[in-house]
Design a protein around this motif. Structure first.
Motif, short mmCIF file in Angstrom:
data_model
loop_
_atom_site.label_atom_id
_atom_site.label_comp_id
_atom_site.label_asym_id
_atom_site.label_seq_id
_atom_site.Cartn_x
_atom_site.Cartn_y
_atom_site.Cartn_z
N LEU A 246 18.46 48.46 -51.84
CA LEU A 246 19.24 49.21 -50.85
C LEU A 246 18.32 49.68 -49.72
N GLY A 247 18.84 49.55 -48.50
CA GLY A 247 18.09 49.99 -47.32
C GLY A 247 18.46 51.41 -46.91
N GLU A 248 18.14 51.76 -45.65
CA GLU A 248 18.44 53.07 -45.09
C GLU A 248 19.80 53.05 -44.39
N LEU A 249 20.58 54.09 -44.61
CA LEU A 249 21.90 54.19 -44.00
C LEU A 249 21.78 54.29 -42.48
N ARG A 250 22.64 53.57 -41.78
CA ARG A 250 22.66 53.62 -40.33
C ARG A 250 24.12 53.67 -39.88
N LEU A 251 24.32 54.02 -38.61
CA LEU A 251 25.67 54.08 -38.05
C LEU A 251 25.91 52.85 -37.19
N ASP A 252 27.00 52.22 -37.42
CA ASP A 252 27.44 51.10 -36.58
C ASP A 252 28.69 51.59 -35.87
N GLY A 253 28.48 52.20 -34.64
CA GLY A 253 29.59 52.90 -33.99
C GLY A 253 29.84 54.18 -34.73
N ASP A 254 31.08 54.34 -35.18
CA ASP A 254 31.43 55.53 -35.94
C ASP A 254 31.37 55.29 -37.45
N GLU A 255 31.08 54.06 -37.87
CA GLU A 255 31.10 53.71 -39.29
C GLU A 255 29.68 53.59 -39.84
N PRO A 256 29.46 54.23 -40.98
CA PRO A 256 28.14 54.13 -41.59
C PRO A 256 27.99 52.77 -42.29
N VAL A 257 26.84 52.19 -42.12
CA VAL A 257 26.55 50.88 -42.74
C VAL A 257 25.28 51.02 -43.57
N LEU A 258 25.36 50.48 -44.80
CA LEU A 258 24.20 50.48 -45.70
C LEU A 258 23.66 49.06 -45.82
N PRO A 259 22.44 48.80 -45.32
CA PRO A 259 21.87 47.46 -45.47
C PRO A 259 21.52 47.20 -46.94
N ALA A 286 31.44 60.44 -52.80
CA ALA A 286 31.84 60.63 -51.40
C ALA A 286 32.55 59.41 -50.88
N ALA A 287 32.11 58.22 -51.25
CA ALA A 287 32.74 56.99 -50.75
C ALA A 287 32.32 55.83 -51.65
N THR A 288 33.13 54.77 -51.65
CA THR A 288 32.82 53.55 -52.40
C THR A 288 33.06 52.35 -51.52
N SER A 289 32.42 51.24 -51.90
CA SER A 289 32.62 50.01 -51.13
C SER A 289 32.05 48.84 -51.93
N ILE A 290 32.36 47.65 -51.45
CA ILE A 290 31.85 46.41 -52.07
C ILE A 290 31.14 45.62 -51.00
N ALA A 291 29.96 45.16 -51.33
CA ALA A 291 29.19 44.31 -50.43
C ALA A 291 29.27 42.88 -50.93
N TRP A 292 29.56 41.95 -50.00
CA TRP A 292 29.62 40.53 -50.34
C TRP A 292 28.52 39.79 -49.59
N SER A 293 27.96 38.83 -50.27
CA SER A 293 26.94 38.00 -49.62
C SER A 293 27.47 36.59 -49.46
N ALA A 294 26.87 35.86 -48.57
CA ALA A 294 27.13 34.42 -48.50
C ALA A 294 26.33 33.74 -49.62
N ASP A 295 26.48 32.42 -49.73
CA ASP A 295 25.71 31.70 -50.74
C ASP A 295 24.20 31.87 -50.49
N ILE A 296 23.50 32.16 -51.56
CA ILE A 296 22.05 32.33 -51.48
C ILE A 296 21.40 31.25 -52.36
N LEU A 308 30.71 51.58 -45.34
CA LEU A 308 31.30 52.61 -46.18
C LEU A 308 32.54 53.21 -45.51
N TYR A 309 33.55 53.43 -46.29
CA TYR A 309 34.78 54.02 -45.78
C TYR A 309 34.96 55.40 -46.43
N GLY A 310 35.12 56.37 -45.54
CA GLY A 310 35.24 57.74 -46.03
C GLY A 310 34.16 58.60 -45.41
N ALA A 311 34.23 59.90 -45.69
CA ALA A 311 33.25 60.83 -45.14
C ALA A 311 31.93 60.65 -45.87
N VAL A 312 30.87 60.51 -45.09
CA VAL A 312 29.51 60.34 -45.66
C VAL A 312 28.67 61.49 -45.14
#
Length: 328
Positions: A246-259, A286-296, A308-312
Protein backbone atom coordinates in the motif's frame (compact mmCIF):
# COMPACT_ATOMS: atom_id res chain seq x y z
CA UNK A 1 71.90 -134.59 -15.90
CA UNK A 2 69.32 -137.10 -14.80
CA UNK A 3 66.01 -136.70 -13.07
CA UNK A 4 67.52 -137.15 -9.67
CA UNK A 5 70.35 -134.69 -10.35
CA UNK A 6 68.23 -131.61 -11.16
CA UNK A 7 68.96 -129.87 -7.89
CA UNK A 8 72.55 -130.87 -7.28
CA UNK A 9 73.67 -127.23 -7.58
CA UNK A 10 72.49 -124.33 -5.41
CA UNK A 11 71.90 -120.92 -6.98
CA UNK A 12 71.46 -117.72 -4.98
CA UNK A 13 71.38 -114.08 -5.80
CA UNK A 14 73.25 -113.13 -2.60
CA UNK A 15 76.87 -112.27 -3.41
CA UNK A 16 79.38 -114.75 -2.06
CA UNK A 17 80.84 -113.70 1.26
CA UNK A 18 78.18 -111.09 1.93
CA UNK A 19 77.00 -110.77 5.50
CA UNK A 20 74.02 -108.85 6.82
CA UNK A 21 70.62 -107.97 5.31
CA UNK A 22 70.41 -108.02 1.54
CA UNK A 23 67.63 -106.97 -0.79
CA UNK A 24 67.13 -109.52 -3.58
CA UNK A 25 66.99 -107.76 -6.94
CA UNK A 26 63.87 -108.28 -9.08
CA UNK A 27 63.80 -111.37 -11.31
CA UNK A 28 64.06 -111.09 -15.06
CA UNK A 29 60.43 -112.11 -15.38
CA UNK A 30 59.38 -109.14 -13.21
CA UNK A 31 61.60 -106.82 -15.21
CA UNK A 32 59.91 -107.97 -18.40
CA UNK A 33 56.48 -107.33 -16.97
CA UNK A 34 57.38 -103.73 -16.18
CA UNK A 35 56.10 -101.65 -13.38
CA UNK A 36 52.63 -100.43 -12.91
CA UNK A 37 52.23 -96.73 -13.48
CA UNK A 38 50.47 -95.21 -10.47
CA UNK A 39 47.22 -93.43 -11.09
CA UNK A 40 47.85 -89.71 -10.88
CA UNK A 41 46.12 -88.09 -7.92
CA UNK A 42 44.94 -84.52 -7.83
CA UNK A 43 47.54 -82.37 -6.23
CA UNK A 44 46.69 -80.23 -3.31
CA UNK A 45 48.92 -77.63 -1.75
CA UNK A 46 50.47 -78.52 1.57
CA UNK A 47 53.21 -77.09 3.60
CA UNK A 48 56.54 -78.87 3.22
CA UNK A 49 58.74 -78.52 6.25
CA UNK A 50 61.87 -80.28 7.41
CA UNK A 51 59.98 -83.33 8.62
CA UNK A 52 60.05 -84.97 5.16
CA UNK A 53 63.84 -85.37 5.44
CA UNK A 54 63.73 -87.42 8.64
CA UNK A 55 62.43 -90.74 7.25
CA UNK A 56 65.01 -91.21 4.42
CA UNK A 57 67.84 -90.26 6.77
CA UNK A 58 66.70 -92.74 9.40
CA UNK A 59 66.49 -95.50 6.75
CA UNK A 60 70.06 -94.81 5.67
CA UNK A 61 71.22 -94.84 9.26
CA UNK A 62 69.50 -98.17 9.99
CA UNK A 63 70.99 -99.83 6.89
CA UNK A 64 74.42 -98.49 7.72
CA UNK A 65 74.13 -99.71 11.28
CA UNK A 66 73.23 -103.22 10.20
CA UNK A 67 75.96 -103.43 7.57
CA UNK A 68 78.74 -102.07 9.79
CA UNK A 69 77.31 -103.48 13.03
CA UNK A 70 78.25 -100.20 14.70
CA UNK A 71 75.21 -99.76 16.86
CA UNK A 72 77.34 -98.11 19.47
CA UNK A 73 77.59 -95.07 17.23
CA UNK A 74 73.80 -94.70 17.00
CA UNK A 75 73.38 -91.90 19.58
CA UNK A 76 76.21 -89.93 17.96
CA UNK A 77 74.68 -90.31 14.50
CA UNK A 78 71.21 -89.37 15.71
CA UNK A 79 72.54 -86.28 17.50
CA UNK A 80 74.44 -85.27 14.35
CA UNK A 81 71.36 -85.68 12.17
CA UNK A 82 69.16 -83.71 14.58
CA UNK A 83 71.75 -80.91 14.68
CA UNK A 84 71.88 -80.82 10.87
CA UNK A 85 68.07 -80.76 10.56
CA UNK A 86 67.69 -77.99 13.15
CA UNK A 87 70.26 -75.86 11.35
CA UNK A 88 68.70 -76.34 7.93
CA UNK A 89 66.76 -73.26 6.77
CA UNK A 90 63.01 -73.48 6.48
CA UNK A 91 61.57 -73.65 3.03
CA UNK A 92 59.74 -70.44 2.22
CA UNK A 93 55.98 -70.47 2.42
CA UNK A 94 54.36 -70.73 -1.00
CA UNK A 95 53.12 -67.36 -2.19
CA UNK A 96 49.52 -67.55 -3.32
CA UNK A 97 48.76 -64.76 -5.76
CA UNK A 98 45.76 -62.72 -4.73
CA UNK A 99 43.43 -61.13 -7.21
CA UNK A 100 43.27 -57.41 -7.28
CA UNK A 101 40.29 -56.51 -5.13
CA UNK A 102 39.66 -53.38 -7.10
CA UNK A 103 39.61 -55.29 -10.38
CA UNK A 104 36.78 -57.62 -9.30
CA UNK A 105 34.87 -55.06 -7.26
CA UNK A 106 31.54 -54.00 -8.70
CA UNK A 107 31.30 -50.33 -9.64
CA UNK A 108 29.73 -48.36 -6.84
CA UNK A 109 26.24 -47.05 -7.46
CA UNK A 110 25.83 -43.32 -7.72
CA UNK A 111 24.80 -41.75 -4.42
CA UNK A 112 21.08 -41.38 -3.88
CA UNK A 113 20.18 -37.68 -3.67
CA UNK A 114 18.95 -36.53 -0.28
CA UNK A 115 15.71 -34.55 0.10
CA UNK A 116 17.72 -31.42 0.89
CA UNK A 117 19.29 -31.77 -2.55
CA UNK A 118 15.96 -31.98 -4.40
CA UNK A 119 15.54 -28.85 -6.52
CA UNK A 120 12.32 -26.83 -6.49
CA UNK A 121 10.46 -27.67 -9.68
CA UNK A 122 9.31 -25.03 -12.14
CA UNK A 123 6.18 -25.21 -14.26
CA UNK A 124 7.98 -26.42 -17.39
CA UNK A 125 9.84 -29.26 -15.66
CA UNK A 126 6.76 -30.33 -13.73
CA UNK A 127 4.79 -30.53 -16.97
CA UNK A 128 7.56 -32.64 -18.53
CA UNK A 129 7.63 -35.06 -15.57
CA UNK A 130 3.86 -35.44 -15.52
CA UNK A 131 3.80 -36.01 -19.28
CA UNK A 132 6.53 -38.69 -19.33
CA UNK A 133 7.44 -39.88 -15.81
CA UNK A 134 9.25 -42.92 -17.23
CA UNK A 135 11.90 -40.55 -18.62
CA UNK A 136 12.63 -39.18 -15.12
CA UNK A 137 12.92 -42.36 -13.03
CA UNK A 138 15.20 -41.82 -10.03
CA UNK A 139 14.88 -38.04 -10.11
CA UNK A 140 13.62 -35.95 -7.21
CA UNK A 141 11.92 -32.58 -7.02
CA UNK A 142 10.09 -30.28 -4.61
CA UNK A 143 6.54 -29.20 -5.40
CA UNK A 144 3.23 -28.26 -3.80
CA UNK A 145 0.40 -30.78 -3.47
CA UNK A 146 -3.21 -29.91 -2.68
CA UNK A 147 -5.14 -32.86 -1.26
CA UNK A 148 -8.18 -33.71 -3.36
CA UNK A 149 -8.92 -37.14 -1.81
CA UNK A 150 -6.90 -38.46 1.14
CA UNK A 151 -6.35 -42.20 1.66
CA UNK A 152 -7.51 -43.02 -1.82
CA UNK A 153 -7.54 -46.73 -2.75
CA UNK A 154 -4.43 -47.73 -4.68
CA UNK A 155 -2.67 -50.99 -5.52
CA UNK A 156 0.82 -52.03 -4.39
CA UNK A 157 0.89 -49.75 -1.35
CA UNK A 158 2.61 -50.99 1.86
CA UNK A 159 0.43 -51.61 4.89
CA UNK A 160 1.64 -48.54 6.82
CA UNK A 161 1.65 -46.22 3.80
CA UNK A 162 -1.13 -44.01 2.44
CA UNK A 163 -1.97 -42.92 -1.08
CA UNK A 164 -3.51 -39.50 -1.77
CA UNK A 165 -5.07 -38.03 -4.88
CA UNK A 166 -3.59 -34.54 -5.27
CA UNK A 167 -3.02 -31.75 -7.70
CA UNK A 168 0.63 -30.78 -8.08
CA UNK A 169 1.93 -27.29 -8.76
CA UNK A 170 5.24 -25.52 -8.92
CA UNK A 171 3.82 -22.59 -6.93
CA UNK A 172 1.96 -22.65 -3.65
CA UNK A 173 -1.77 -22.29 -4.38
CA UNK A 174 -3.47 -19.24 -2.90
CA UNK A 175 -7.06 -20.38 -3.29
CA UNK A 176 -8.69 -23.80 -3.15
CA UNK A 177 -8.36 -25.86 -6.34
CA UNK A 178 -6.41 -23.08 -8.00
CA UNK A 179 -4.30 -25.53 -10.01
CA UNK A 180 -6.88 -28.25 -10.63
CA UNK A 181 -6.56 -29.42 -14.21
CA UNK A 182 -4.05 -31.72 -15.87
CA UNK A 183 -1.85 -31.86 -12.77
CA UNK A 184 -3.87 -34.45 -10.86
CA UNK A 185 -1.80 -37.40 -9.72
CA UNK A 186 -1.22 -39.87 -6.87
CA UNK A 187 1.44 -39.54 -4.17
CA UNK A 188 2.31 -42.35 -1.75
CA UNK A 189 3.47 -41.43 1.75
CA UNK A 190 5.36 -44.40 3.28
CA UNK A 191 4.66 -43.12 6.81
CA UNK A 192 0.93 -42.69 6.25
CA UNK A 193 0.78 -39.29 7.96
CA UNK A 194 -2.82 -38.00 8.36
CA UNK A 195 -3.97 -35.28 5.96
CA UNK A 196 -7.34 -33.79 5.07
CA UNK A 197 -9.09 -32.64 1.95
CA UNK A 198 -7.94 -29.13 1.05
CA UNK A 199 -4.58 -29.37 2.85
CA UNK A 200 -1.68 -27.86 0.91
CA UNK A 201 1.61 -29.73 1.32
CA UNK A 202 5.18 -28.92 0.49
CA UNK A 203 6.51 -32.31 -0.65
CA UNK A 204 9.82 -33.77 -1.76
CA UNK A 205 8.92 -36.38 -4.34
CA UNK A 206 10.90 -39.16 -6.01
CA UNK A 207 9.96 -40.57 -9.42
CA UNK A 208 9.72 -44.39 -9.11
CA UNK A 209 10.07 -46.99 -11.82
CA UNK A 210 6.59 -47.38 -13.29
CA UNK A 211 7.18 -51.09 -13.93
CA UNK A 212 7.81 -51.80 -10.24
CA UNK A 213 4.15 -51.48 -9.23
CA UNK A 214 0.61 -51.67 -10.55
CA UNK A 215 -1.83 -48.78 -10.19
CA UNK A 216 -5.62 -48.93 -10.06
CA UNK A 217 -5.65 -45.91 -12.33
CA UNK A 218 -3.62 -47.71 -14.97
CA UNK A 219 -5.90 -50.75 -14.70
CA UNK A 220 -8.88 -48.44 -15.19
CA UNK A 221 -7.29 -46.92 -18.28
CA UNK A 222 -6.62 -43.57 -16.59
CA UNK A 223 -3.24 -42.13 -17.50
CA UNK A 224 -2.02 -40.82 -14.15
CA UNK A 225 1.47 -40.47 -12.72
CA UNK A 226 2.46 -41.65 -9.26
CA UNK A 227 5.26 -40.42 -7.01
CA UNK A 228 6.84 -41.46 -3.71
CA UNK A 229 6.88 -38.98 -0.84
CA UNK A 230 10.31 -38.49 0.74
CA UNK A 231 9.47 -35.47 2.90
CA UNK A 232 6.14 -33.81 3.68
CA UNK A 233 5.09 -30.58 5.39
CA UNK A 234 1.60 -29.07 5.70
CA UNK A 235 1.95 -25.39 4.74
CA UNK A 236 -1.61 -24.29 3.86
CA UNK A 237 -2.69 -21.79 1.23
CA UNK A 238 -0.43 -18.97 0.17
CA UNK A 239 -1.25 -15.61 1.73
CA UNK A 240 -1.54 -13.20 -1.21
CA UNK A 241 -1.60 -10.19 1.12
CA UNK A 242 2.19 -10.43 1.35
CA UNK A 243 2.36 -9.64 -2.39
CA UNK A 244 0.44 -6.36 -1.93
CA UNK A 245 2.08 -3.05 -1.00
CA UNK A 246 0.00 0.00 0.00
CA UNK A 247 1.19 3.50 -0.90
CA UNK A 248 0.41 6.95 0.52
CA UNK A 249 -3.13 8.30 0.27
CA UNK A 250 -3.57 11.15 -2.19
CA UNK A 251 -6.47 13.22 -3.51
CA UNK A 252 -7.58 12.92 -7.08
CA UNK A 253 -9.87 15.97 -7.27
CA UNK A 254 -12.27 15.53 -4.41
CA UNK A 255 -11.81 11.73 -4.21
CA UNK A 256 -9.11 10.08 -2.15
CA UNK A 257 -7.02 7.53 -4.02
CA UNK A 258 -4.81 4.88 -2.44
CA UNK A 259 -1.96 3.66 -4.67
CA UNK A 260 -1.55 -0.15 -4.52
CA UNK A 261 1.09 -2.36 -6.14
CA UNK A 262 0.93 -6.15 -6.36
CA UNK A 263 3.51 -8.76 -7.39
CA UNK A 264 2.35 -11.79 -9.33
CA UNK A 265 3.80 -14.79 -7.44
CA UNK A 266 2.10 -17.30 -9.73
CA UNK A 267 3.72 -18.95 -12.76
CA UNK A 268 1.00 -17.78 -15.15
CA UNK A 269 -0.42 -14.28 -15.85
CA UNK A 270 -2.92 -13.25 -13.18
CA UNK A 271 -5.49 -10.53 -12.56
CA UNK A 272 -5.83 -9.40 -8.94
CA UNK A 273 -8.74 -8.16 -6.83
CA UNK A 274 -7.93 -6.51 -3.49
CA UNK A 275 -10.51 -5.70 -0.81
CA UNK A 276 -9.41 -2.74 1.35
CA UNK A 277 -10.99 -1.06 4.36
CA UNK A 278 -10.10 2.45 5.70
CA UNK A 279 -10.10 2.61 9.51
CA UNK A 280 -10.66 5.66 11.75
CA UNK A 281 -8.18 6.37 14.51
CA UNK A 282 -10.54 4.67 16.97
CA UNK A 283 -10.54 1.49 14.81
CA UNK A 284 -14.00 1.91 13.33
CA UNK A 285 -14.51 1.50 9.59
CA UNK A 286 -14.49 4.72 7.58
CA UNK A 287 -14.67 3.42 4.00
CA UNK A 288 -14.22 0.26 1.91
CA UNK A 289 -13.30 -0.41 -1.68
CA UNK A 290 -11.94 -3.00 -4.12
CA UNK A 291 -8.85 -2.53 -6.22
CA UNK A 292 -8.58 -4.36 -9.53
CA UNK A 293 -5.44 -4.90 -11.53
CA UNK A 294 -4.91 -5.74 -15.16
CA UNK A 295 -3.15 -8.98 -16.06
CA UNK A 296 0.29 -9.15 -14.48
CA UNK A 297 2.99 -11.41 -15.91
CA UNK A 298 4.59 -14.04 -13.64
CA UNK A 299 7.14 -12.45 -11.32
CA UNK A 300 6.17 -8.93 -12.39
CA UNK A 301 4.61 -6.15 -10.32
CA UNK A 302 1.52 -4.21 -11.43
CA UNK A 303 -0.60 -1.32 -10.15
CA UNK A 304 -4.08 -1.50 -8.68
CA UNK A 305 -4.98 1.95 -7.38
CA UNK A 306 -7.99 2.15 -5.07
CA UNK A 307 -10.54 4.97 -5.11
CA UNK A 308 -12.20 5.22 -1.73
CA UNK A 309 -15.85 6.13 -1.38
CA UNK A 310 -16.99 7.75 1.80
CA UNK A 311 -15.55 10.17 4.33
CA UNK A 312 -11.82 9.64 4.88
CA UNK A 313 -10.73 11.62 7.97
CA UNK A 314 -7.22 12.54 8.86
CA UNK A 315 -5.22 9.83 10.58
CA UNK A 316 -6.96 7.07 8.67
CA UNK A 317 -5.25 3.67 8.31
CA UNK A 318 -5.89 0.87 5.86
CA UNK A 319 -6.50 -2.83 6.21
CA UNK A 320 -6.25 -5.50 3.50
CA UNK A 321 -9.26 -7.73 3.97
CA UNK A 322 -8.70 -10.20 1.13
CA UNK A 323 -6.78 -10.71 -2.08
CA UNK A 324 -7.90 -12.90 -4.96
CA UNK A 325 -6.30 -13.67 -8.32
CA UNK A 326 -7.68 -15.09 -11.51
CA UNK A 327 -5.98 -16.66 -14.48
CA UNK A 328 -7.33 -16.20 -17.99
Amino acid sequence: MGRDDRYTETFTSVPEGHQGPYVIPPLDEMRRRGTRTPTPQPSRPRRRGRGWLVLPILVVIVVAAFETRLFGLWPVVVETVETWISSAPDEPEPVVPTADADADAEPSAPPVPQPSEFPPVDAARLAAILDAPEAHVGEGFVAYAEILAPDTPEADVPADAAAHLVTLSARQPATAYEYVGDNQTVIVDPEGRPVETGDVLLVSLAVPDLESFESYYDLAGIDSARFDVVELEVVGLYDLAQDVTLGELRLDGDEPVLPVSVRNSADVPMEYAIDITALNPDGSEAATSIAWSADIAPGETGAADVTLYGAVPDGVTFRIDSVSRYAH
